[in-house]
Motif scaffolding. Structure first.
Motif, PDB file in Angstrom:
ATOM      1  N   PHE A 226       0.842  -1.212   0.000  1.00  0.00           N
ATOM      2  CA  PHE A 226       0.000   0.000   0.000  1.00  0.00           C
ATOM      3  C   PHE A 226       0.869   1.252   0.000  1.00  0.00           C
ATOM      4  O   PHE A 226       0.604   2.215  -0.729  1.00  0.00           O
ATOM      5  CB  PHE A 226      -0.936  -0.017   1.209  1.00  0.00           C
ATOM      6  CG  PHE A 226      -1.702   1.264   1.393  1.00  0.00           C
ATOM      7  CD1 PHE A 226      -2.846   1.509   0.641  1.00  0.00           C
ATOM      8  CD2 PHE A 226      -1.280   2.228   2.304  1.00  0.00           C
ATOM      9  CE1 PHE A 226      -3.559   2.699   0.802  1.00  0.00           C
ATOM     10  CE2 PHE A 226      -1.969   3.406   2.469  1.00  0.00           C
ATOM     11  CZ  PHE A 226      -3.117   3.645   1.715  1.00  0.00           C
ATOM     12  N   PHE A 230       0.217   3.168  -3.487  1.00  0.00           N
ATOM     13  CA  PHE A 230      -0.735   4.264  -3.352  1.00  0.00           C
ATOM     14  C   PHE A 230      -0.084   5.529  -2.793  1.00  0.00           C
ATOM     15  O   PHE A 230      -0.355   6.625  -3.275  1.00  0.00           O
ATOM     16  CB  PHE A 230      -1.909   3.822  -2.480  1.00  0.00           C
ATOM     17  CG  PHE A 230      -2.804   2.824  -3.151  1.00  0.00           C
ATOM     18  CD1 PHE A 230      -3.824   3.245  -3.983  1.00  0.00           C
ATOM     19  CD2 PHE A 230      -2.614   1.465  -2.974  1.00  0.00           C
ATOM     20  CE1 PHE A 230      -4.646   2.339  -4.623  1.00  0.00           C
ATOM     21  CE2 PHE A 230      -3.428   0.539  -3.605  1.00  0.00           C
ATOM     22  CZ  PHE A 230      -4.450   0.974  -4.441  1.00  0.00           C
ATOM     23  N   PHE A 269      -2.705   5.469 -11.357  1.00  0.00           N
ATOM     24  CA  PHE A 269      -3.732   5.448 -10.312  1.00  0.00           C
ATOM     25  C   PHE A 269      -4.924   4.589 -10.733  1.00  0.00           C
ATOM     26  O   PHE A 269      -5.466   3.827  -9.922  1.00  0.00           O
ATOM     27  CB  PHE A 269      -4.182   6.872 -10.010  1.00  0.00           C
ATOM     28  CG  PHE A 269      -5.259   6.957  -8.969  1.00  0.00           C
ATOM     29  CD1 PHE A 269      -4.964   6.739  -7.635  1.00  0.00           C
ATOM     30  CD2 PHE A 269      -6.569   7.239  -9.324  1.00  0.00           C
ATOM     31  CE1 PHE A 269      -5.957   6.802  -6.667  1.00  0.00           C
ATOM     32  CE2 PHE A 269      -7.568   7.311  -8.366  1.00  0.00           C
ATOM     33  CZ  PHE A 269      -7.261   7.093  -7.032  1.00  0.00           C
ATOM     34  N   GLU A 272      -3.977   0.977 -10.376  1.00  0.00           N
ATOM     35  CA  GLU A 272      -3.913   0.538  -8.983  1.00  0.00           C
ATOM     36  C   GLU A 272      -5.312   0.268  -8.419  1.00  0.00           C
ATOM     37  O   GLU A 272      -5.528  -0.715  -7.697  1.00  0.00           O
ATOM     38  CB  GLU A 272      -3.187   1.586  -8.142  1.00  0.00           C
ATOM     39  CG  GLU A 272      -1.692   1.664  -8.422  1.00  0.00           C
ATOM     40  CD  GLU A 272      -1.009   2.773  -7.654  1.00  0.00           C
ATOM     41  OE1 GLU A 272       0.204   2.951  -7.827  1.00  0.00           O
ATOM     42  OE2 GLU A 272      -1.695   3.462  -6.868  1.00  0.00           O
ATOM     43  N   VAL A 273      -6.259   1.155  -8.744  1.00  0.00           N
ATOM     44  CA  VAL A 273      -7.633   0.926  -8.298  1.00  0.00           C
ATOM     45  C   VAL A 273      -8.202  -0.326  -8.956  1.00  0.00           C
ATOM     46  O   VAL A 273      -8.855  -1.152  -8.300  1.00  0.00           O
ATOM     47  CB  VAL A 273      -8.501   2.159  -8.603  1.00  0.00           C
ATOM     48  CG1 VAL A 273      -9.969   1.875  -8.276  1.00  0.00           C
ATOM     49  CG2 VAL A 273      -8.007   3.376  -7.818  1.00  0.00           C
TER      50      VAL A 273
END
Length: 340
Positions: A226, A230, A269, A272-273
């Protein structure tokens, strides 16, 4: 050796054999130095090397600044000589609006650090993937594996840890250099510190991922993942927001570098989601592909910082005694600067 100058006015000098560098200017003993005012106003680019037999001595710019580091580049103001004392804390100001960039002729050596990090990380994890396939630690017929699955079993787990540990150390070093570069550009302290800490947390998470394998410490491994993914992409989003907010912030490189970073950050991003959502839907193979692509984009984003570091001529280490420390001997310097 280093020696302190006379009390009035206090200066610093570096003596090497029979040659002396005074306030960043090399001269032979017995020769008369120029006026102090002219020496202080001269830019380091005007200091010519002095021949010494078959060798030459380069000028030694002594830069005094608060803190530990000063990144000096083409966009930074010309340094001036300051008293060699712990109370000398003059900080360089931000870049003047409208000031044109000068072409340094070639990139500085600090720009190699982000490029080496990107090359090292990309080549390293694909090497781990290849070893996992050759050693049959993963079976591609069952689906595409996650990065961590490839680094679960020795010997590839050992290489995986080493690759990520070196990458994490390099990333932390890059974040620190970037912090002082943004400080010299006039970025506010708390804005800059938030960016710095997100980058350091990303580096910490990368090291955790490499040292705590998923099959041994799953919760710790996921925490590191994480932070690496992120919080790592947050590090670059904050810099994009800063460049949009501060219109006078220097933008090195071609005009398309900024839009490219925006595209890479957006794609990273989204991937990653998608990685998290697809994993929860038990679509592990597609989720793993998203993870691999997102990791590649993060490495490329770190590598693009070479464009910003291309304007840096070097980095100076400044060691100063604390306020509560003992007074140094009379013949020792109160401040030591080492040009890296």
């Amino acid at each position: 050796m280093f020696s302190a100058g006379s009390p009035s006015p206090p200066t610093c000098s570096l003596a090497v054999g029979n040659w002396e560098a005074s306030v960043g200017r090399i001269r032979a003993p017995g020769s008369r130095p120029g006026p102090a005012a002219s020496r202080q106003k001269r830019h380091p680019a005007e200091w010519a090397p002095v021949g010494l037999g078959s060798h030459s001595l380069r000028s030694v710019p002594l830069v005094f600044d608060r803190g530990l580091w000063l990144c000096r580049g083409a966009d930074s103001p010309a340094p001036t000589a300051q008293p060699c004392s712990p109370n000398s804390h003059a900080a360089p100001g931000p870049r003047e609006p409208g000031r044109a960039w000068t072409d340094p002729g070639m990139w500085g050596y600090l720009s190699l650090l982000p490029m080496c990090l990107a090359f090292w990380a990309i080549a390293g994890i694909w090497t781990v993937f290849s070893l996992a396939v050759v050693n049959k630690a993963v079976n591609l017929t069952d689906g595409f594996p996650y990065i961590s699955v490839c680094g679960n079993v020795p010997p590839q787990s050992c290489i995986f840890s080493q690759v990520l540990n070196i990458g994490a150390a390099s990333a932390a070093w890059i974040c620190i250099l970037r912090y002082y570069q943004l400080r010299d550009w006039g970025v506010r302290k708390w804005h800059n510190q938030v960016i710095l800490w997100t980058g350091l947390l990303c580096a910490l998470g990368t090291s955790i991922v490499g040292n705590f394998q998923e099959k041994n410490q799953r919760a710790t491994h996921l925490t590191g993942a994480f932070l690496a993914f992120f919080v790592g992409i947050l590090y670059f989003w904050l810099q994009l927001f800063l460049s949009w907010r501060m219109k006078n912030l220097p933008q090195p490189g071609a005009p398309w570098i900024g839009p490219l970073r925006l595209v890479l950050c957006s794609a990273c991003f989204i991937l990653e989601v998608a990685m998290v959502v697809l994993h929860s839907w038990s679509m592990r193979s597609i989720s793993a592909i998203c993870e691999w692509v997102a990791a590649m984009l993060l490495f490329i984003l770190f590598g693009l910082l070479a464009v910003d570091f291309s304007r840096l001529d070097g980095c100076t280490l400044c060691l100063q005694p604390g306020s509560g420390s003992l007074r140094p001997p009379p013949d020792s310097p109160t401040s030591l600067h080492v040009q890296l």
